[in-house]
Design an enzyme around this catalytic site. Sequence first.
Site, short mmCIF file in Angstrom:
data_model
loop_
_atom_site.label_atom_id
_atom_site.label_comp_id
_atom_site.label_asym_id
_atom_site.label_seq_id
_atom_site.Cartn_x
_atom_site.Cartn_y
_atom_site.Cartn_z
N ARG A 72 -8.17 -8.96 -10.82
CA ARG A 72 -7.13 -8.57 -9.85
C ARG A 72 -7.69 -7.71 -8.73
O ARG A 72 -7.08 -7.62 -7.66
CB ARG A 72 -5.97 -7.86 -10.57
CG ARG A 72 -4.81 -7.50 -9.62
CD ARG A 72 -3.50 -7.20 -10.36
NE ARG A 72 -3.69 -6.34 -11.49
CZ ARG A 72 -3.86 -5.00 -11.43
NH1 ARG A 72 -3.86 -4.38 -10.27
NH2 ARG A 72 -4.03 -4.30 -12.54
N TYR A 74 5.01 -20.55 11.17
CA TYR A 74 5.34 -21.23 9.92
C TYR A 74 6.67 -20.69 9.36
O TYR A 74 6.93 -19.47 9.42
CB TYR A 74 4.19 -20.98 8.95
CG TYR A 74 4.33 -21.57 7.59
CD1 TYR A 74 4.27 -22.94 7.38
CD2 TYR A 74 4.51 -20.74 6.48
CE1 TYR A 74 4.39 -23.47 6.12
CE2 TYR A 74 4.63 -21.26 5.21
CZ TYR A 74 4.57 -22.63 5.03
OH TYR A 74 4.68 -23.15 3.78
N ASP A 123 -2.85 -16.62 12.77
CA ASP A 123 -2.87 -17.61 11.68
C ASP A 123 -3.44 -18.88 12.28
O ASP A 123 -2.79 -19.55 13.08
CB ASP A 123 -1.44 -17.82 11.16
CG ASP A 123 -1.37 -18.88 10.05
OD1 ASP A 123 -2.30 -19.70 9.93
OD2 ASP A 123 -0.37 -18.89 9.32
N LYS A 136 -4.92 -25.50 2.68
CA LYS A 136 -4.98 -26.60 3.64
C LYS A 136 -6.43 -27.04 3.85
O LYS A 136 -7.08 -27.43 2.91
CB LYS A 136 -4.29 -26.17 4.94
CG LYS A 136 -2.96 -25.41 4.72
CD LYS A 136 -1.86 -26.26 4.09
CE LYS A 136 -0.65 -25.46 3.64
NZ LYS A 136 0.00 -24.66 4.66
C1 LIG Z 1 0.99 -23.65 4.66
C2 LIG Z 1 0.93 -22.59 5.67
C3 LIG Z 1 1.09 -21.24 5.32
C4 LIG Z 1 1.41 -20.80 3.91
O1 LIG Z 1 0.37 -21.12 3.03
P1 LIG Z 1 0.59 -21.35 1.44
O2 LIG Z 1 -0.80 -21.54 0.97
O3 LIG Z 1 1.49 -22.53 1.28
O4 LIG Z 1 1.23 -20.11 0.92
C5 LIG Z 1 0.99 -20.30 6.34
N1 LIG Z 1 0.74 -20.66 7.62
C6 LIG Z 1 0.59 -21.94 7.99
C7 LIG Z 1 0.33 -22.28 9.42
C8 LIG Z 1 0.68 -22.95 7.04
O5 LIG Z 1 0.54 -24.24 7.40
#
Ligand SMILES: *Cc1c(COP(=O)(O)O)cnc(C)c1O
Length: 389
Positions: free
Chosen positions: A54, A108, A180, A205
């Site tokens: 953790r 998002y 992001d 992703k």
């Molecule tokens: C999918 C996504 C998130 C969140 O990610 P998770 O791994 O599903 O928690 C945040 N920002 C963007 C642009 C995303 O496509």
Amino acid sequence: MPARAPRRPLASATLALHGARGAHRAGDPVVEPLVQSVMHRQPVGTTEGLLYTRYGNTPTAERVQRRLALLEGAERALLLSSGMGATACALTALVGPGDHLLTSCYIYGGTHRLFFEELPAMGVTITTFDPFVPGALAAALRPETRAVFVESPVNPTTRVLDLAPIARLTRRRGITLVVDSTFASPINFRALEHGADVVIESATKFLNGHHDVLMGMVAGSAAYIERVLQKEMLWGQTPDPFAVWLLERGLKTLGIRVERANQNALAIARWAERQRAVRRVHYPGLRSHPDHRVARRTLDGFGGMLALELAGGARAATRALRRFEVITHATSLGGVESLVCEPRFTSHAKMTSRERARLGIPDGFLRFSIGVEAIDDLLADLAQAIGPA
Ligand SMILES: *Cc1c(COP(=O)(O)O)cnc(C)c1O
């Protein structure tokens, strides 16, 4: 002894695969071992060397975190158990009671809910600005603004932000700029090189790229990442070593996967522009895209994300989704399999058709995450799905 010539920095694709250059010792495993142990034998008489999963400091996590820091050009990177976990810890490490968070309106859906449903209870004020309206950022800043949050490229319209002018303004005011850049991956865009202080990615992703691991990453200065780590430890947002090991395996092919997705998406975008069934193509690699020049100047690749507006509207979209045979109808993005989804039933389901249209997402809008399949198979699947009956 002649001095060795200074060595060129490794390219992103090589960093993703190997991490930093290192001495090779005979007998070492070529694939780094997974250390699944949650706790580790502790030295006596000191708090040093206390390793615990953790705490984000066990061997598998440390190794992959170092590699991600190199990829992003950051002092330090931290892995968290999801992209949302990364955003939550990254932001609560920055803003607290009395602070103002200014966010782009194009973010998002989960991030939007986190900001507006959770942060106000912690005493944070949040407002939005439109990053594509000149002057909007400067007008929205307040004396108590601590952080500016943007996403680029933007979901699902693939708009691309010019970070430099935003960064000039936030830097002058001592405000932290958080980006992001999940849609780009560090192969196509490294936000810190363009003035961001903090970069967040959903590693679920492109970074992992196989639709089988949920994870997130935050990268920035060592001092800031230490603060994010304290949040991660307290809120228990640390990933399991096995998931991190799988992410490491995914990272090895990041360069070649993203390069192929870039090529495939560009070929599809160019093809789609010539189709009568397609009213509009959203792809930053096309001259018709509103941010094509910014994209050319700042991105190393235009990305695997693309959107098509079908001329036949909602009915044509439903028909196409029933017909796809190679491209999979599923949410999420960034993996080897090509995916398609319809924002009116996913990220933008809570809005009315008219509200969506105002955001540039009319009915008939399909979002694609292009994978690494052979391009001819993707084009043939698209042709049979959206073409005449
Ligand atoms: C999918 C996504 C998130 C969140 O990610 P998770 O791994 O599903 O928690 C945040 N920002 C963007 C642009 C995303 O496509």
